[in-house]
Design a protein around this motif. Sequence first.
Motif: not given
Length: 328
Positions: A4-5, A7, A27, A158
């Motif tokens: 979920d980190q 993007r 993604r 990230d």
Amino acid sequence: MFIDQVRGGTNSRNVPSEAFAMPPGMRMRYDLPDPALAEFLTGYAIYASQDRTPMLNWYLPAPAMISVVVDAGPLTVSMGNHRFGPVDRASLYGPTSRAFRTETGGGIAIGIGLSAPGWSRLIARSAGDFHNRVVPLSDALGRKISAQLVDGLDALDDDALIKPLLDAIFAPLFERPHPREDLIRAFAALTVTDGVIEMKDVADRLDIPTHELRRMATRYFGMPPKLLLRRARFLRSFISLIRTDGMSDYSKIDSSYFDASHFLRDAGTFLGTTPRRFVASDTVFLKASLRARAAVIGAPTQALHAVEKTTSSAASRAVDEERSQPSI
């Protein structure tokens, strides 16, 4: 780093977000390596899927690649009748001359493309030893580098930090030039030139005997020159058809093909099926990556990546982009 980190997107500027469009729960990210590494690493590709249900994906034949999976389920790779896996979290995909299929269980996969000049500086063994194989990265680079990649990627929070981490890990590994680098680079350029297919023609252009060309191709590119040139010719033609949605418009194929049947015979060799059937199979990530890679890096697939010194347009663009960005 957890799924979920991620993007998606890119650190490069002026690339439209549409280039990274994916189905829900998926993604994708593409980044250029540091300009000093651009000749050796062809790009950083990040794929992510939140769905833990097993998923199949087909990929095109390609040069060598380093792969690291993070927060991921088991990953297996199939090439023809050979099955590899579940593979190690940090793996080396050797140069491939046939399409391969992955079965994943969700999570994040980071692919680091390795050029032939990059192989010459990074790995002591012949690329031919890894042709159509997937092995633990530690077999080729040792446990230290493998652990650096796995531990470093695990610690991130990230996906925008993946590029600077990889740049930092790989920068010291490519410092020692290879004595035959100019020759390797020149041959790499010929493999992406339309109409170049005959080994003798290539040897003459490089001013080396054919037996020397054969040794060099196997040592740094992973396969004999004839097969390598055929693979590049086929991929140039196949991707041209995909990108224009003209799977029947064979006027777009490489000029050295005699006719459509000649091209289709190569499709059997490199895809194991017809182009139309391959495109209709499980190629969600492949189709998306062709679009995103072309937008960020300039070549739709690693096998058609033009290896140049860092005066290349892609490297120059990376310099401009990095100067205009805040430090990460």
